[in-house]
Design a protein around this motif. Structure first.
Motif, PDB file in Angstrom:
ATOM      1  N   VAL A  13      16.131 -23.010  27.804  1.00  0.00           N
ATOM      2  CA  VAL A  13      15.212 -23.730  28.270  1.00  0.00           C
ATOM      3  C   VAL A  13      13.916 -22.557  28.348  1.00  0.00           C
ATOM      4  CG1 VAL A  13      16.490 -25.486  29.681  1.00  0.00           C
ATOM      5  CG2 VAL A  13      15.606 -23.268  30.700  1.00  0.00           C
ATOM      6  N   ASP A  14      12.864 -23.237  28.420  1.00  0.00           N
ATOM      7  CA  ASP A  14      11.417 -22.446  28.550  1.00  0.00           C
ATOM      8  C   ASP A  14      11.413 -22.385  30.006  1.00  0.00           C
ATOM      9  OD1 ASP A  14       9.826 -24.455  29.820  1.00  0.00           O
ATOM     10  OD2 ASP A  14       9.149 -24.948  27.852  1.00  0.00           O
ATOM     11  N   PHE A  15      10.636 -21.090  30.474  1.00  0.00           N
ATOM     12  CA  PHE A  15      10.506 -20.767  31.651  1.00  0.00           C
ATOM     13  C   PHE A  15      10.011 -21.668  32.512  1.00  0.00           C
ATOM     14  CE2 PHE A  15       7.916 -18.856  35.194  1.00  0.00           C
ATOM     15  CZ  PHE A  15       9.073 -18.164  35.900  1.00  0.00           C
ATOM     16  N   PHE A  86      23.825 -20.360  29.227  1.00  0.00           N
ATOM     17  CA  PHE A  86      22.319 -20.459  29.560  1.00  0.00           C
ATOM     18  C   PHE A  86      21.568 -19.254  29.042  1.00  0.00           C
ATOM     19  CE2 PHE A  86      18.989 -20.552  32.472  1.00  0.00           C
ATOM     20  CZ  PHE A  86      18.474 -21.854  32.458  1.00  0.00           C
ATOM     21  N   ASP A  87      20.241 -19.793  28.645  1.00  0.00           N
ATOM     22  CA  ASP A  87      19.309 -18.744  28.259  1.00  0.00           C
ATOM     23  C   ASP A  87      17.921 -19.280  28.695  1.00  0.00           C
ATOM     24  OD1 ASP A  87      18.403 -16.078  27.654  1.00  0.00           O
ATOM     25  OD2 ASP A  87      18.377 -16.433  25.554  1.00  0.00           O
ATOM     26  N   VAL A  88      16.893 -18.302  28.853  1.00  0.00           N
ATOM     27  CA  VAL A  88      15.473 -18.842  29.065  1.00  0.00           C
ATOM     28  C   VAL A  88      14.746 -18.072  28.233  1.00  0.00           C
ATOM     29  CG1 VAL A  88      13.853 -18.807  30.883  1.00  0.00           C
ATOM     30  CG2 VAL A  88      16.104 -19.036  31.427  1.00  0.00           C
ATOM     31  N   GLU A  89      13.635 -19.179  27.533  1.00  0.00           N
ATOM     32  CA  GLU A  89      12.906 -18.506  26.588  1.00  0.00           C
ATOM     33  C   GLU A  89      11.507 -18.332  27.274  1.00  0.00           C
ATOM     34  OE1 GLU A  89      14.396 -20.321  22.330  1.00  0.00           O
ATOM     35  OE2 GLU A  89      12.989 -21.622  23.684  1.00  0.00           O
ATOM     36  N   GLY A  90      10.613 -17.550  26.347  1.00  0.00           N
ATOM     37  CA  GLY A  90       9.116 -17.436  26.995  1.00  0.00           C
ATOM     38  C   GLY A  90       8.993 -16.323  28.093  1.00  0.00           C
ATOM     39  N   VAL A  91      10.095 -15.356  28.332  1.00  0.00           N
ATOM     40  CA  VAL A  91      10.106 -14.362  29.184  1.00  0.00           C
ATOM     41  C   VAL A  91      10.108 -13.244  28.572  1.00  0.00           C
ATOM     42  CG1 VAL A  91      11.173 -15.801  31.051  1.00  0.00           C
ATOM     43  CG2 VAL A  91      12.594 -14.400  29.808  1.00  0.00           C
ATOM     44  N   THR A  92       9.864 -11.922  29.502  1.00  0.00           N
ATOM     45  CA  THR A  92       9.881 -10.753  28.727  1.00  0.00           C
ATOM     46  C   THR A  92      11.038  -9.901  29.206  1.00  0.00           C
ATOM     47  OG1 THR A  92       8.438  -9.566  30.654  1.00  0.00           O
ATOM     48  CG2 THR A  92       7.346 -10.563  28.702  1.00  0.00           C
ATOM     49  N   THR A  93      11.699 -10.208  30.313  1.00  0.00           N
ATOM     50  CA  THR A  93      12.906  -9.471  30.806  1.00  0.00           C
ATOM     51  C   THR A  93      13.649 -10.248  31.308  1.00  0.00           C
ATOM     52  OG1 THR A  93      11.183  -7.603  31.278  1.00  0.00           O
ATOM     53  CG2 THR A  93      13.432  -7.661  32.037  1.00  0.00           C
ATOM     54  N   LYS A  94      15.080 -10.150  31.309  1.00  0.00           N
ATOM     55  CA  LYS A  94      15.983 -10.873  32.079  1.00  0.00           C
ATOM     56  C   LYS A  94      16.717  -9.707  32.778  1.00  0.00           C
ATOM     57  CE  LYS A  94      16.031 -13.719  28.007  1.00  0.00           C
ATOM     58  NZ  LYS A  94      16.711 -14.108  26.963  1.00  0.00           N
ATOM     59  N   VAL A  95      17.170 -10.014  34.070  1.00  0.00           N
ATOM     60  CA  VAL A  95      17.768  -9.090  34.776  1.00  0.00           C
ATOM     61  C   VAL A  95      19.226  -9.754  35.454  1.00  0.00           C
ATOM     62  CG1 VAL A  95      17.625  -7.545  36.726  1.00  0.00           C
ATOM     63  CG2 VAL A  95      15.932  -7.863  35.062  1.00  0.00           C
ATOM     64  N   ASN A  96      20.339  -9.170  35.541  1.00  0.00           N
ATOM     65  CA  ASN A  96      21.303  -9.700  36.314  1.00  0.00           C
ATOM     66  C   ASN A  96      20.705  -8.923  37.850  1.00  0.00           C
ATOM     67  OD1 ASN A  96      22.783 -10.822  34.234  1.00  0.00           O
ATOM     68  ND2 ASN A  96      23.383  -8.825  33.629  1.00  0.00           N
ATOM     69  N   TYR A  97      20.620  -9.844  38.721  1.00  0.00           N
ATOM     70  CA  TYR A  97      20.065  -9.311  39.917  1.00  0.00           C
ATOM     71  C   TYR A  97      21.117  -9.021  41.076  1.00  0.00           C
ATOM     72  CZ  TYR A  97      16.585  -8.951  43.680  1.00  0.00           C
ATOM     73  OH  TYR A  97      16.039  -8.324  44.735  1.00  0.00           O
ATOM     74  N   GLY A  98      22.344  -9.758  41.021  1.00  0.00           N
ATOM     75  CA  GLY A  98      23.246  -9.203  41.733  1.00  0.00           C
ATOM     76  C   GLY A  98      24.090 -10.744  41.939  1.00  0.00           C
ATOM     77  N   LEU A  99      25.077 -10.519  43.116  1.00  0.00           N
ATOM     78  CA  LEU A  99      26.069 -11.450  43.785  1.00  0.00           C
ATOM     79  C   LEU A  99      25.763 -11.335  45.055  1.00  0.00           C
ATOM     80  CD1 LEU A  99      28.880  -9.854  41.687  1.00  0.00           C
ATOM     81  CD2 LEU A  99      27.931 -12.072  41.279  1.00  0.00           C
TER      82      LEU A  99
END
Length: 158
Positions: A13-15, A86-99
């Motif tokens: 999906v896009d942002f 899942f993935d997101v388009e239109g972003v510069t950075t993707k981060v696994n932020y935590g649990l």
């Protein structure tokens, strides 16, 4: 050593669409077999060589009747499974932020197959992007109780 799995995400999906996805069911990944080789590699990487994981003969006489995957090995599969869902388009950075919350609810015997199902529980705007909370369940084929239940946090920055 096995060949890495390269799987395209099922939903991209896009942002802007991401911001509206609270409550979205992402479905489930394909099944992945847990092999003794994978368990042994994880044991080497983490220096956790407990016999219930790496000694198949002794483990057959142990409490689970077979060697089992490390709980953190099963949890670590959340990352490749996530990329499959899942993935997101239109972003510069993707981060696994935590649990937030993690529970290991059932052992995974070597030879079992696991997969992950996910639902986006919450989408929150953060400075420069969005954070999502995903209710992730790592299921074991043929078993009612899952292996892992976790709240996974990811961030996407524009």
């Amino acid at each position: 050593m096995s060949t890495p799995r390269v799987i395209e995400p099922r939903l991209v999906v896009d942002f802007d669409k991401l911001l509206t996805m609270t409550g979205a069911d992402l479905g489930a990944t394909d099944w992945l077999e847990i092999t003794q080789d994978r368990v042994n590699l994880f044991a080497d990487a983490t220096d956790d060589h407990q016999w219930i994981h790496v000694d198949p003969e002794r483990a057959q006489e142990g409490p689970f009747g077979a060697p089992i995957a490390h709980g953190f090995l099963t949890l670590s599969l959340l990352i490749p499974f996530w990329g499959e869902l899942f993935d997101v388009e239109g972003v510069t950075t993707k981060v696994n932020y935590g649990l937030d919350r993690v529970r290991f609810t059932s052992p995974v015997k070597v030879g079992s197959k696991v997969r992950m199902a996910g639902q986006i529980a919450e989408v929150t705007e953060v400075k420069g992007g969005a954070q999502i909370k995903v209710n992730a369940t790592i299921e074991i084929e043929g078993q009612e109780r899952p292996a892992v239940v976790a709240e996974f946090l990811a961030r996407f920055y524009k």
